[in-house]
Structures are given as structure tokens and as C-alpha cells.
Design an enzyme around this catalytic site. Sequence first.
Site, PDB file in Angstrom:
ATOM      1  N   GLU A  12      -0.337  -1.769  26.119  1.00  0.00           N
ATOM      2  CA  GLU A  12       0.157  -3.149  26.053  1.00  0.00           C
ATOM      3  C   GLU A  12       0.088  -3.768  27.448  1.00  0.00           C
ATOM      4  O   GLU A  12      -0.043  -3.038  28.434  1.00  0.00           O
ATOM      5  CB  GLU A  12       1.592  -3.156  25.511  1.00  0.00           C
ATOM      6  N   ILE A  14      -8.255  -3.115  24.759  1.00  0.00           N
ATOM      7  CA  ILE A  14      -8.588  -2.345  23.565  1.00  0.00           C
ATOM      8  C   ILE A  14     -10.105  -2.345  23.342  1.00  0.00           C
ATOM      9  O   ILE A  14     -10.708  -3.384  23.064  1.00  0.00           O
ATOM     10  CB  ILE A  14      -7.853  -2.909  22.325  1.00  0.00           C
ATOM     11  N   CYS A  45      -4.325  12.085  19.569  1.00  0.00           N
ATOM     12  CA  CYS A  45      -5.629  11.388  19.504  1.00  0.00           C
ATOM     13  C   CYS A  45      -6.245  11.330  20.899  1.00  0.00           C
ATOM     14  O   CYS A  45      -7.446  11.568  21.085  1.00  0.00           O
ATOM     15  CB  CYS A  45      -5.478   9.962  18.991  1.00  0.00           C
ATOM     16  N   ARG A  79     -10.058  12.556  25.353  1.00  0.00           N
ATOM     17  CA  ARG A  79     -10.176  13.039  26.739  1.00  0.00           C
ATOM     18  C   ARG A  79     -11.124  14.220  26.819  1.00  0.00           C
ATOM     19  O   ARG A  79     -11.842  14.391  27.806  1.00  0.00           O
ATOM     20  CB  ARG A  79      -8.797  13.479  27.243  1.00  0.00           C
ATOM     21  N   LEU A 133     -30.056   6.518  47.749  1.00  0.00           N
ATOM     22  CA  LEU A 133     -31.067   5.476  47.461  1.00  0.00           C
ATOM     23  C   LEU A 133     -31.027   4.324  48.469  1.00  0.00           C
ATOM     24  O   LEU A 133     -31.857   3.410  48.390  1.00  0.00           O
ATOM     25  CB  LEU A 133     -30.882   4.917  46.045  1.00  0.00           C
ATOM     26  N   GLU A 189      -7.519   6.576  29.208  1.00  0.00           N
ATOM     27  CA  GLU A 189      -7.232   7.879  28.586  1.00  0.00           C
ATOM     28  C   GLU A 189      -6.400   8.750  29.521  1.00  0.00           C
ATOM     29  O   GLU A 189      -6.627   9.958  29.617  1.00  0.00           O
ATOM     30  CB  GLU A 189      -8.536   8.602  28.236  1.00  0.00           C
ATOM     31  N   THR A 192      -4.642   8.113  33.480  1.00  0.00           N
ATOM     32  CA  THR A 192      -5.294   7.952  34.785  1.00  0.00           C
ATOM     33  C   THR A 192      -5.417   9.321  35.466  1.00  0.00           C
ATOM     34  O   THR A 192      -4.747  10.291  35.090  1.00  0.00           O
ATOM     35  CB  THR A 192      -4.473   7.022  35.705  1.00  0.00           C
TER      36      THR A 192
HETATM   37  C1  LIG Z   1     -12.326  -0.524  29.889  1.00  0.00           C
HETATM   38  C2  LIG Z   1     -11.027  -0.016  29.340  1.00  0.00           C
HETATM   39  C3  LIG Z   1     -10.934   0.311  27.991  1.00  0.00           C
HETATM   40  C4  LIG Z   1      -9.700   0.739  27.452  1.00  0.00           C
HETATM   41  N1  LIG Z   1      -9.614   1.024  26.103  1.00  0.00           N
HETATM   42  C5  LIG Z   1      -8.390   1.271  25.553  1.00  0.00           C
HETATM   43  C6  LIG Z   1      -8.255   1.410  24.131  1.00  0.00           C
HETATM   44  O1  LIG Z   1      -9.238   1.379  23.382  1.00  0.00           O
HETATM   45  N2  LIG Z   1      -7.005   1.555  23.613  1.00  0.00           N
HETATM   46  C7  LIG Z   1      -5.886   1.602  24.408  1.00  0.00           C
HETATM   47  O2  LIG Z   1      -4.782   1.736  23.870  1.00  0.00           O
HETATM   48  N3  LIG Z   1      -5.992   1.493  25.759  1.00  0.00           N
HETATM   49  C8  LIG Z   1      -7.212   1.319  26.353  1.00  0.00           C
HETATM   50  N4  LIG Z   1      -7.335   1.175  27.728  1.00  0.00           N
HETATM   51  C9  LIG Z   1      -6.118   1.174  28.546  1.00  0.00           C
HETATM   52  C10 LIG Z   1      -5.939   2.409  29.405  1.00  0.00           C
HETATM   53  O3  LIG Z   1      -5.607   3.516  28.629  1.00  0.00           O
HETATM   54  C11 LIG Z   1      -4.896   2.071  30.484  1.00  0.00           C
HETATM   55  O4  LIG Z   1      -5.530   1.194  31.400  1.00  0.00           O
HETATM   56  C12 LIG Z   1      -4.361   3.298  31.187  1.00  0.00           C
HETATM   57  O5  LIG Z   1      -3.507   4.032  30.356  1.00  0.00           O
HETATM   58  C13 LIG Z   1      -3.606   2.947  32.471  1.00  0.00           C
HETATM   59  O6  LIG Z   1      -2.661   1.942  32.248  1.00  0.00           O
HETATM   60  P1  LIG Z   1      -2.625   0.641  33.209  1.00  0.00           P
HETATM   61  O7  LIG Z   1      -3.997   0.116  33.343  1.00  0.00           O
HETATM   62  O8  LIG Z   1      -1.574  -0.245  32.667  1.00  0.00           O
HETATM   63  O9  LIG Z   1      -2.201   1.192  34.633  1.00  0.00           O
HETATM   64  P2  LIG Z   1      -0.703   1.538  35.118  1.00  0.00           P
HETATM   65  O10 LIG Z   1      -0.022   2.423  34.149  1.00  0.00           O
HETATM   66  O11 LIG Z   1      -0.051   0.275  35.514  1.00  0.00           O
HETATM   67  O12 LIG Z   1      -1.026   2.393  36.416  1.00  0.00           O
HETATM   68  C14 LIG Z   1      -1.438   1.783  37.647  1.00  0.00           C
HETATM   69  C15 LIG Z   1      -1.495   2.861  38.722  1.00  0.00           C
HETATM   70  O13 LIG Z   1      -0.204   3.472  38.884  1.00  0.00           O
HETATM   71  C16 LIG Z   1      -0.321   4.867  38.739  1.00  0.00           C
HETATM   72  N5  LIG Z   1       0.895   5.394  38.103  1.00  0.00           N
HETATM   73  C17 LIG Z   1       1.530   4.949  36.994  1.00  0.00           C
HETATM   74  N6  LIG Z   1       2.607   5.699  36.722  1.00  0.00           N
HETATM   75  C18 LIG Z   1       2.648   6.662  37.666  1.00  0.00           C
HETATM   76  C19 LIG Z   1       3.513   7.778  37.943  1.00  0.00           C
HETATM   77  N7  LIG Z   1       4.555   8.082  37.145  1.00  0.00           N
HETATM   78  N8  LIG Z   1       3.249   8.538  39.017  1.00  0.00           N
HETATM   79  C20 LIG Z   1       2.178   8.292  39.824  1.00  0.00           C
HETATM   80  N9  LIG Z   1       1.321   7.274  39.614  1.00  0.00           N
HETATM   81  C21 LIG Z   1       1.549   6.474  38.557  1.00  0.00           C
HETATM   82  C22 LIG Z   1      -1.537   5.079  37.849  1.00  0.00           C
HETATM   83  O14 LIG Z   1      -2.081   6.381  38.018  1.00  0.00           O
HETATM   84  C23 LIG Z   1      -2.475   3.984  38.367  1.00  0.00           C
HETATM   85  O15 LIG Z   1      -3.123   4.431  39.533  1.00  0.00           O
HETATM   86  C24 LIG Z   1      -8.558   0.835  28.302  1.00  0.00           C
HETATM   87  C25 LIG Z   1      -8.678   0.543  29.666  1.00  0.00           C
HETATM   88  C26 LIG Z   1      -9.891   0.128  30.186  1.00  0.00           C
HETATM   89  C27 LIG Z   1      -9.999  -0.187  31.655  1.00  0.00           C
END
Ligand SMILES: Cc1cc2nc3c(=O)[nH]c(=O)nc-3n(C[C@H](O)[C@H](O)[C@H](O)COP(=O)(O)OP(=O)(O)OC[C@H]3O[C@@H](n4cnc5c(N)ncnc54)[C@H](O)[C@@H]3O)c2cc1C
Length: 397
Positions: free
Chosen positions: A138, A168, A251, A256, A352, A377, A379
Site C-alpha cells: 500500500e 502492483i 506466496c 522470491r 563497455l 519481494e 528489500t
Molecule cells: C516495479 C515494482 C513492482 C512491484 N510489484 C508489486 C506487486 O505486484 N505487488 C505488491 O504487493 N507489491 C509490489 N511491489 C512493492 C514492493 O514489494 C515494495 O516496494 C517493497 O516491499 C518495499 O516497500 P517500499 O517500497 O514501501 O519501501 P519501504 O518499506 O518504505 O522501505 C524503504 C527502505 O527502508 C528500509 N527498511 C524498511 N524497514 C526497515 C527495517 N525494519 N530495518 C531496516 N531497514 C528497513 C528498506 O529496506 C528500504 O531500503 C513492487 C515494487 C516495485 C518497485
Amino acid sequence: MAFKFQGVDFIEFDSLLSENELLVRNSTRSFIEDKLVPIIEQCNRDGRFPRELVRPMGDQGYFGATLDGYGCAGINNVEYGLLTQELERGDSGIRSFVSVQSALVMYPIYTFGSEEQKNLWLPKMATGEKLGCFGLTEPDFGSNPGGMRTRARKDGDDYVLNGEKMWITSGSIADVAVIWAKVEEPGVSAENWRVRGFLVETDRPGFSAHDVKGKWSLRASVTSGLSMQEVRVPAANVLPGSDGLKSPLMCLSQARYGISWGAIGAAMACYDMALQYAKERKQFRDQPIASHQLVQEKLAWIITEITKAQLLALQVGRLKDEGKAAFQHISMAKKNNVWMALECARMARDILGAAGISDEYPIMRHMMNLESVKTYEGTHDIHTLIIGQSVTGISAF
Ligand SMILES: Cc1cc2nc3c(=O)[nH]c(=O)nc-3n(C[C@H](O)[C@H](O)[C@H](O)COP(=O)(O)OP(=O)(O)OC[C@H]3O[C@@H](n4cnc5c(N)ncnc54)[C@H](O)[C@@H]3O)c2cc1C
């Protein structure tokens, strides 16, 4: 210069694979070479998902490939890994599409769904006639999906969903969305409401999807935001076996695992390109740059890391086939192999020189794609914490 992928195998890795595993790998390699490689750079430039490949990929049995029955191929986990490796050797966006369709939509229907739901969706999803997406993330909850605000309210024989999902994959092209929502329970405080999975047909009133524009990564994949306002679905659309956050996390483990192999494919594409280029490009005394020690050091580092990543993925795959792969094993493979691929892409781009930044070569595209793969999936950091929790017994989340 015209280059053709040569394959990458430094330690006779192929000798660890069965005949069937090699067959899946080689046939997918040919498919990608014939159908995707000729069009992918233009798709990436245009920010276009090559939808024309969906049905041909269905014909090849790429969707839900590890599932048994319902028109699915029923291959083993190593075969599936090699399939995702070859898809991502073409492009991470295509592999993402197949991962979502297979691991994030067909797998939960297969694992948590009723027989009616399975019969309704799986055969058509296996052919690519119907497409799916997976809505967990979200706008305010990424790494911590348990905080989700999407709600499902029971109303007679229906549930009514409200909420927003973000980032998504395949959101705006999906026929059905697997939506994870907290089910409202009167008298129970909201943080204790159970997460359940809902099959939401995307043409239901109140459901809308808008595409994320301006992406520098996964440009050949559709990424969308989903909005649900009073979306009414029958109770028969709940995935009956889904119960709590562990269901979407199961899932994610499936997806992953595929990513841990896919990243090897992206790294192989970058390595192969850099090696061939280095042998042809001449600088100083009319010598190929491959003759310089510093260039060799980079190529040696890359091939060593690819080889280690192959062995890690294969062992996790073998464990998975024996039913022994734990989520922390998969975290290690995803974290290491995506990091490895991103480092390889950066080093290969460097080999390159200026040419590396051009889309005449695939390297920069892979590098940009892998930035997303590192984040989605789970970070890189979150997988570090999962491994840390596994070895210490202490959660640092
Ligand atoms: C191209 C793309 C396709 C995607 N497709 C899907 C999909 O099909 N369905 C779906 O549900 N989601 C999807 N996602 C979402 C994806 O799973 C999330 O982006 C991911 O889970 C990270 O969440 P966030 O981007 O909100 O980052 P955040 O959770 O805000 O994290 C930001 C940074 O903080 C760090 N961080 C957060 N918490 C901690 C902690 N406790 N300790 C240390 N570091 C922390 C993270 O490692 C990261 O470096 C997609 C994302 C992208 C970019």
C-alpha cells in the site's frame, strides 16, 4: 557489433542438471532469443509491456509451471528456476510478469482456493487467456504489510472492500486481483483483524487501476496503483484457506525463489556481453581490452560470483523439491543473487565504457531493472534481517 548469447558455465554446472532440467533451460533460452530479444530494447524505450508474447508463453507452459493439474505443466522447482533464469536473461520485466501470474496469483488460488475457484481461474491463467495481479503493498505500507489499511466488511452474503494498493505489477491489465485485506470484526480492535485473500474481478464497480508513469526500471512491465471504493464481492470470492499474514508471505516465498534464479539470468546476460565486447574492443597498442589485467579482474570477479550464485540457487531448489526449503534459505538466495547481479551489471557496464550506457547493449537496462528487483519481494535489508533472525533467534524488525 552483433552479439549472440553464448551461455555461461564455468564449473560444468550443467552436469548437475537432469536431462529434463536442461531441456526446459534450453527451450526457454531459444524462446527468449527468438521472441523477446529482437523487441525488448524498443519495448523498454517505449515503456511497453510486450503483451503479444503472453499467449505464446502460455503455449510454452510458463504460467503456474510448478502446479499439477488444471492445465499446468507440473515441472520441478529446479526446472522452474532455470525457466525464470532464462526469462530474466531476456528482461526482468518479463520474468516479473511470469512470477506474478504464477507465484503470486495462480499459487494462492491453487493453495488457498476452493475447487470452484481453481476450476474457474487456473486453466485460463495457464494459457494466458486470463491475467492476474497481487495486491499487498500500500502507499504507506511496503516492508511492513501487516499495517495495511485495506478493509473487507461483511455485508449479507457479500464482502465490501475499501483501500488503496500501490506498485502492483500487471495491475491495469489483470482480469483478477488477489487482494489482501483485513476483515473487520466488530468488538475486536482493528490491529487484531485477520488478513485474508479476496479474488476481485477487476471489472467490478468501484475498482480502478492507474499506471505508474516515469519509471526508470522495469519499463517493459506494467506497474499500477489500485483503488477500491465500496467494491462488493460475493463471499465465494474469499480464498477459503487464506488465514493471516502468513498466507501472502507464503506466496512471496514462491516468487522470491524464482527471483533468486532470475537474477542469475540478468547477470549472465551482462557478463556474456562484457566478455564478448572486451575481446573485440581494442585500446592501447592495438590490443583487446580483455588483455588488460584490470579488465580481467572484473571478468573474473563476475564469473566467480555468478558461479557461486548458481550453486546457491540450485541447492535451495533441490531443498524445495524435497520439501525442505525454509523461508530463510530463500531469503539468502534472493538477497545474495540480486545483489550479485546488480554488482555484475555495474561492472559489465564499466567494461563497455561509454558504449555501456547505450541501449544498443542490454547492460544498462538490466542494471536499471535490477534496482527494482533489489527492492521488491522483500528489500535487500529485510532479507538481511530475516537471515539475522534465523541465526540469532532474535527479531530486529
Ligand atoms: C516495479 C515494482 C513492482 C512491484 N510489484 C508489486 C506487486 O505486484 N505487488 C505488491 O504487493 N507489491 C509490489 N511491489 C512493492 C514492493 O514489494 C515494495 O516496494 C517493497 O516491499 C518495499 O516497500 P517500499 O517500497 O514501501 O519501501 P519501504 O518499506 O518504505 O522501505 C524503504 C527502505 O527502508 C528500509 N527498511 C524498511 N524497514 C526497515 C527495517 N525494519 N530495518 C531496516 N531497514 C528497513 C528498506 O529496506 C528500504 O531500503 C513492487 C515494487 C516495485 C518497485
